[in-house]
Design an enzyme around this catalytic site. Structure first.
Site, PDB file in Angstrom:
ATOM      1  N   LYS A 111      -2.081  13.332  10.428  1.00 23.01           N
ATOM      2  CA  LYS A 111      -3.088  12.596  11.019  1.00 23.01           C
ATOM      3  C   LYS A 111      -3.858  11.728   9.822  1.00 23.01           C
ATOM      4  CE  LYS A 111      -3.527  16.165  13.671  1.00 23.01           C
ATOM      5  NZ  LYS A 111      -5.281  17.123  14.196  1.00 23.01           N
ATOM      6  N   LYS A 204       6.707  13.879  20.054  1.00 23.50           N
ATOM      7  CA  LYS A 204       5.702  15.848  20.641  1.00 23.50           C
ATOM      8  C   LYS A 204       4.654  14.859  21.852  1.00 23.50           C
ATOM      9  CE  LYS A 204       2.514  17.277  17.923  1.00 23.50           C
ATOM     10  NZ  LYS A 204       2.050  18.179  17.198  1.00 23.50           N
ATOM     11  N   LYS A 207      -2.421  14.696  22.721  1.00 24.16           N
ATOM     12  CA  LYS A 207      -3.465  14.465  23.363  1.00 24.16           C
ATOM     13  C   LYS A 207      -3.337  12.860  22.979  1.00 24.16           C
ATOM     14  CE  LYS A 207      -6.116  18.795  23.527  1.00 24.16           C
ATOM     15  NZ  LYS A 207      -6.780  19.556  22.749  1.00 24.16           N
TER      16      LYS A 207
HETATM   17  P1  TYM Z   1      -4.623  22.559  18.882  1.00 20.79           P
HETATM   18  O1  TYM Z   1      -5.305  21.971  19.461  1.00 20.79           O
HETATM   19  O2  TYM Z   1      -3.321  21.157  18.440  1.00 20.79           O
HETATM   20  O3  TYM Z   1      -2.957  22.667  19.995  1.00 20.79           O
HETATM   21  C1  TYM Z   1      -3.178  24.119  20.503  1.00 20.79           C
HETATM   22  C2  TYM Z   1      -2.249  24.940  20.724  1.00 20.79           C
HETATM   23  O4  TYM Z   1      -0.981  24.045  21.707  1.00 20.79           O
HETATM   24  C3  TYM Z   1       0.199  24.074  21.050  1.00 20.79           C
HETATM   25  N1  TYM Z   1       0.757  22.339  21.712  1.00 20.79           N
HETATM   26  C4  TYM Z   1       2.290  22.704  21.670  1.00 20.79           C
HETATM   27  N2  TYM Z   1       2.871  23.679  22.389  1.00 20.79           N
HETATM   28  C5  TYM Z   1       3.897  22.734  22.890  1.00 20.79           C
HETATM   29  N3  TYM Z   1       4.399  22.030  22.807  1.00 20.79           N
HETATM   30  C6  TYM Z   1       3.515  21.017  22.710  1.00 20.79           C
HETATM   31  N4  TYM Z   1       3.642  19.576  23.040  1.00 20.79           N
HETATM   32  C7  TYM Z   1       1.964  21.037  21.821  1.00 20.79           C
HETATM   33  N5  TYM Z   1       1.217  20.415  21.420  1.00 20.79           N
HETATM   34  C8  TYM Z   1      -0.158  21.224  21.225  1.00 20.79           C
HETATM   35  C9  TYM Z   1      -0.420  24.105  19.681  1.00 20.79           C
HETATM   36  O5  TYM Z   1       1.005  24.874  18.964  1.00 20.79           O
HETATM   37  C10 TYM Z   1      -1.322  25.148  19.795  1.00 20.79           C
HETATM   38  O6  TYM Z   1      -0.740  26.291  19.560  1.00 20.79           O
HETATM   39  N6  TYM Z   1      -5.217  24.326  14.415  1.00 20.79           N
HETATM   40  C11 TYM Z   1      -4.743  24.515  15.822  1.00 20.79           C
HETATM   41  C12 TYM Z   1      -5.394  25.328  16.236  1.00 20.79           C
HETATM   42  C13 TYM Z   1      -6.383  26.500  15.764  1.00 20.79           C
HETATM   43  C14 TYM Z   1      -5.633  27.532  15.831  1.00 20.79           C
HETATM   44  C15 TYM Z   1      -6.737  28.810  14.669  1.00 20.79           C
HETATM   45  C16 TYM Z   1      -4.331  28.153  16.269  1.00 20.79           C
HETATM   46  C17 TYM Z   1      -7.092  26.723  14.561  1.00 20.79           C
HETATM   47  N7  TYM Z   1      -7.335  27.925  14.265  1.00 20.79           N
HETATM   48  C18 TYM Z   1      -6.040  30.214  14.357  1.00 20.79           C
HETATM   49  C19 TYM Z   1      -4.222  29.350  15.737  1.00 20.79           C
HETATM   50  C20 TYM Z   1      -4.946  30.701  15.338  1.00 20.79           C
HETATM   51  C21 TYM Z   1      -4.121  23.331  16.498  1.00 20.79           C
HETATM   52  O7  TYM Z   1      -4.943  21.994  16.176  1.00 20.79           O
HETATM   53  O8  TYM Z   1      -4.235  23.318  17.592  1.00 20.79           O
END
Ligand code: TYM
Length: 342
Positions: A111, A204, A207
């Site tokens: 990032k 992957k 967004k």
């Molecule tokens: P974020 O917002 O990027 O994504 C949300 C969730 O979607 C999953 N995900 C995917 N799974 C499979 N294939 C993909 N291409 C894909 N893109 C996204 C992510 O693994 C995630 O589960 N850091 C985290 C948010 C967060 C969080 C937490 C999660 C903040 N605090 C505490 C769990 C516990 C994030 O940026 O997810």
């Protein structure tokens, strides 16, 4: 009680990766666990967000949570910034975690891009805030996609180090086994823990991909969903009949995994049905399935996105319930590290 915590960032629309990698498990766990689902607005601002857009995105993502089937009667649904304990605990945990641990985080490297010195401090310490999200509720299970695995390992390392650093104080506080922060279990399971781009099976689904054709958004209409699947990249071979035949064929692997996850069938069964046949036949079936499964979710998301008052009331109620769990844990944490709690 097994307690679940997970979250998604309110930056743009949710997509199929979010849905298959995390949301399907979130929904199922509501019936067996105590669940806390967060819209992580504080994580979102690690990269600059237009305030008006952010405010709208928090409501939009919450609406998508509800449309997917998260039930505010069963689960706590709230936005992170309304519970100040997240930020407070992140400070303490930032003093437990080590710079060397953060330096190994691959997501920061991706990032931040080339100019690491210009990245925000928040982007760098992002995983510490994520550890605070989870540990601040003594959550035991964290359902996420594959890409969050390394962040969860960091949360476990921080929990373990805190328990060692403050062992005596923790025992004196009434935790006889010396465990104040339970190292959380990652819950990464299903046929689509890493959904790939529809345009390139080695990237992957995300967004931030500039091509909207690379992903299925949960708000795409039926025509758009079908068109994106028809245009999805494939190779020229027919689909294999066995799992082994997917090796070295990332697009075939991705699309069949998506089919299995959406249908609830095993990958073996999907390959048994479509293996040996042309991609076009399979793609038509996948398009029908995706429209049937995602279409209604998209409609309901749009309906709820228009009802902002209701969505904001869900967040208010959820924040109060979240705070009621986090506040006593935070109070103990202050006591354990030696602050004066009057
Ligand atoms: P974020 O917002 O990027 O994504 C949300 C969730 O979607 C999953 N995900 C995917 N799974 C499979 N294939 C993909 N291409 C894909 N893109 C996204 C992510 O693994 C995630 O589960 N850091 C985290 C948010 C967060 C969080 C937490 C999660 C903040 N605090 C505490 C769990 C516990 C994030 O940026 O997810």
């Amino acid at each position: 009680v097994p307690r679940v915590f997970s979250g998604m960032q309110p930056t743009g629309n949710l997509h199929l990766g979010n849905y298959l990698g995390a949301m399907l498990n979130w929904i199922h766990m509501q019936d067996t666990h105590e669940c806390i689902y967060c819209v992580v607005d504080m994580h979102a601002i690690t990269v600059w967000q237009d305030p008006k857009e952010l405010r709208r995105a928090i409501v939009d993502v919450t609406a998508a949570y509800l449309a997917c089937g998260l039930d505010p009667k069963k689960s706590i649904i709230f936005n992170q910034s309304q519970v100040a304990e997240h930020a407070e605990l992140a400070w303490i945990l930032g003093c437990t975690g080590r710079i060397g641990w953060l330096n190994r985080m691959t997501q920061f490297k991706e990032k931040a891009g080339k100019d690491k010195e210009a990245a925000s401090v928040g982007l760098y310490t992002y995983p510490v805030l994520m550890a605070a999200d989870i540990l601040g509720y003594h959550a035991t299970h964290v359902p996420v996609g594959e890409d969050q695995k390394q962040h969860l390992e960091l949360a476990r390392d921080i929990a373990n180090k805190f328990n060692i650093d403050y062992k005596d104080a923790i025992e004196a506080s009434g935790f006889a086994d010396g465990v104040f922060f339970v190292p959380p279990e990652p819950y990464i399971t299903g046929p689509a823990t890493r959904v790939m781009s529809l345009r390139d099976g080695t990237k992957k689904m995300s967004k931030s991909d500039p091509s909207d054709l690379s992903r299925l958004n949960l708000t795409d209409d039926a025509d758009t969903i079908a068109r994106k699947i028809r245009k999805a990249k494939t190779d020229t071979e027919p689909l294999p009949t066995e799992k082994d035949g997917l090796k070295g064929r990332p697009e075939a692997d991705n699309l069949t995994g998506i089919y299995a996850a959406l249908s609830g069938e095993s990958l073996e069964k999907v390959l048994g049905q479509y293996g040996g046949g042309q991609f076009s036949v399979f793609k038509n079936a996948l398009a029908d399935l995706a429209v049937a499964r995602l279409g209604p979710v998209g409609e309901e998301t749009k309906r709820l996105q228009a009802d902002r008052g209701y969505v904001e009331s869900v967040l208010k109620d959820g924040s109060e319930r979240a705070r009621a769990i986090a506040a006593p844990i935070m109070r103990k944490a202050r006591e354990i590290v030696g602050f004066i709690v009057s």
